[in-house]
Structure formats: C-alpha cells, structure tokens
Design an enzyme around this catalytic site. Structure first.
Site, PDB file in Angstrom:
ATOM      1  N   ILE A   1      10.267   0.000  -3.087  1.00 57.79           N
ATOM      2  CA  ILE A   1      11.433   0.609  -3.731  1.00 57.79           C
ATOM      3  C   ILE A   1      11.360   0.463  -5.255  1.00 57.79           C
ATOM      4  O   ILE A   1      11.981   1.243  -5.989  1.00 57.79           O
ATOM      5  CB  ILE A   1      12.730  -0.029  -3.169  1.00 57.79           C
TER       6      ILE A   1
ATOM      7  N   HIS B   1       4.389  -9.522   4.195  1.00 60.87           N
ATOM      8  CA  HIS B   1       3.998  -8.163   3.811  1.00 60.87           C
ATOM      9  C   HIS B   1       2.812  -8.219   2.865  1.00 60.87           C
ATOM     10  O   HIS B   1       2.701  -9.139   2.054  1.00 60.87           O
ATOM     11  CB  HIS B   1       5.156  -7.414   3.160  1.00 60.87           C
TER      12      HIS B   1
ATOM     13  N   GLY C   1       6.890 -15.953  -6.036  1.00 61.50           N
ATOM     14  CA  GLY C   1       7.791 -14.825  -6.270  1.00 61.50           C
ATOM     15  C   GLY C   1       8.186 -14.100  -5.002  1.00 61.50           C
ATOM     16  O   GLY C   1       8.819 -13.041  -5.071  1.00 61.50           O
ATOM     17  N   GLN C   2       7.814 -14.652  -3.835  1.00 59.31           N
ATOM     18  CA  GLN C   2       8.220 -13.988  -2.584  1.00 59.31           C
ATOM     19  C   GLN C   2       9.738 -13.852  -2.545  1.00 59.31           C
ATOM     20  O   GLN C   2      10.471 -14.822  -2.781  1.00 59.31           O
ATOM     21  CB  GLN C   2       7.741 -14.772  -1.356  1.00 59.31           C
TER      22      GLN C   2
HETATM   23  P1  5GP Z   1       7.811 -10.000  -2.537  1.00 55.02           P
HETATM   24  O1  5GP Z   1       8.453 -10.281  -3.873  1.00 55.02           O
HETATM   25  O2  5GP Z   1       8.587 -10.653  -1.416  1.00 55.02           O
HETATM   26  O3  5GP Z   1       6.352 -10.272  -2.485  1.00 55.02           O
HETATM   27  O4  5GP Z   1       7.915  -8.437  -2.354  1.00 55.02           O
HETATM   28  C1  5GP Z   1       9.040  -7.796  -1.862  1.00 55.02           C
HETATM   29  C2  5GP Z   1       8.936  -6.354  -2.277  1.00 55.02           C
HETATM   30  O5  5GP Z   1       9.837  -5.609  -1.482  1.00 55.02           O
HETATM   31  C3  5GP Z   1       9.308  -6.098  -3.738  1.00 55.02           C
HETATM   32  O6  5GP Z   1       8.206  -5.492  -4.395  1.00 55.02           O
HETATM   33  C4  5GP Z   1      10.527  -5.195  -3.652  1.00 55.02           C
HETATM   34  O7  5GP Z   1      10.535  -4.195  -4.647  1.00 55.02           O
HETATM   35  C5  5GP Z   1      10.413  -4.597  -2.269  1.00 55.02           C
HETATM   36  N1  5GP Z   1      11.675  -4.299  -1.624  1.00 55.02           N
HETATM   37  C6  5GP Z   1      12.768  -5.111  -1.528  1.00 55.02           C
HETATM   38  N2  5GP Z   1      13.752  -4.516  -0.843  1.00 55.02           N
HETATM   39  C7  5GP Z   1      13.268  -3.296  -0.474  1.00 55.02           C
HETATM   40  C8  5GP Z   1      13.834  -2.213   0.271  1.00 55.02           C
HETATM   41  O8  5GP Z   1      14.955  -2.245   0.734  1.00 55.02           O
HETATM   42  N3  5GP Z   1      13.038  -1.124   0.441  1.00 55.02           N
HETATM   43  C9  5GP Z   1      11.761  -1.044  -0.067  1.00 55.02           C
HETATM   44  N4  5GP Z   1      11.086   0.082   0.168  1.00 55.02           N
HETATM   45  N5  5GP Z   1      11.207  -2.059  -0.753  1.00 55.02           N
HETATM   46  C10 5GP Z   1      11.944  -3.159  -0.963  1.00 55.02           C
END
Ligand code: 5GP
Ligand code: ZN
Length: 114
Positions: free
Chosen positions: A31, A100, A93-94
């Site tokens: 997103i 994922h 930063g998770q």
């Molecule tokens: P993390 O920071 O956990 O490694 O990555 C989480 C990712 O999920 C971030 O890059 C964030 O932009 C994305 N993200 C969070 N909420 C949503 C959502 O509701 N939809 C989508 N498509 N991406 C999301």
C-alpha cells in the site's frame, strides 16, 4: 488470525491489488511502495514472524521465494535484479505480524539497508 491485516486481505475483508494466488500463498502490492515494484508475498498460514518458523514450514517458505521469483519475471525486474526482504521483529521495523517477503525492484538499491 483475528485482527491481522494480512489475514483480512486473505479473506477479502479489506481490499488489495492481488497479483498472484495459489493454495498456500498470496501476493499483493504494498500500500506504501518503496520502489517501482513493491509486492508482498505471504503464506496463507498465519505465522507471526521468522522466529516462529518451524521445520514443518520449510517447504512453505521455499515456495514463497519461488513465487516471488515468478512475479519478478512477470514484473520485468528479473534481469536487472531485485531485492527480497523479510523484516523480523521490532528493531528490523516489522510492522505487520504475519510473515511476508517484500519483493522490491525497478530501481537501483543501496547497501547496507537503513
Ligand atoms: P513490515 O514493516 O512489517 O516488514 O512490512 C509491512 C508492509 O505492509 C509495509 O510495507 C506496509 O506498507 C504494508 N502494509 C501495511 N498495511 C497494508 C495494507 O492494508 N495493505 C497493503 N497492501 N499493504 C499494507
Ligand atoms: Zn495473519
């Protein structure tokens, strides 16, 4: 898993731009993209973080990399290169606690990451 954003995307309770799906994985556009191509590849199984990966998940995790590889080809970023990232835990930063793989490409990356 109740309250998990990515499980909600899996159940189509919140919208996402889905680019790939099979029986054990889903991939959709981030997103808030950090590169021209920024896709998240997730298992349908709710695993919170790499720390919780069990030996029985080995083939599942391998499959996610295989899926990311196929998507990179479709996105046209295979030749020039791309980056796969799994953030694990608070200091990484998770922010979403459903494991994922970030597939990032379409621009020159720097190293080390911030
Ligand atoms: P993390 O920071 O956990 O490694 O990555 C989480 C990712 O999920 C971030 O890059 C964030 O932009 C994305 N993200 C969070 N909420 C949503 C959502 O509701 N939809 C989508 N498509 N991406 C999301
Ligand atoms: Zn989940």
């Amino acid at each position: 898993m109740e309250g998990c954003m990515f499980c909600k995307i899996l159940k189509r309770e919140i919208p996402a731009t889905i680019v790939y799906e099979d029986e054990i994985s889903l991939a959709f556009r981030d997103i808030s993209p950090k590169a021209p191509t920024h896709i998240l590849v997730i298992p349908k199984k709710h695993i919170r973080t790499v720390v919780e990966v069990k030996e029985e998940d080995n083939s599942l995790l391998g499959h996610l990399i295989y899926v990311a590889n196929g998507i990179a080809k479709k996105e046209g970023i295979s030749e020039k290169g791309f980056r796969l990232v799994i953030n694990c835990g608070l200091e990484s930063g998770q922010s979403v606690w459903h494991i994922h793989i970030h597939l990032l490409g379409g621009r020159k990356m720097t190293w080390p990451p911030g």
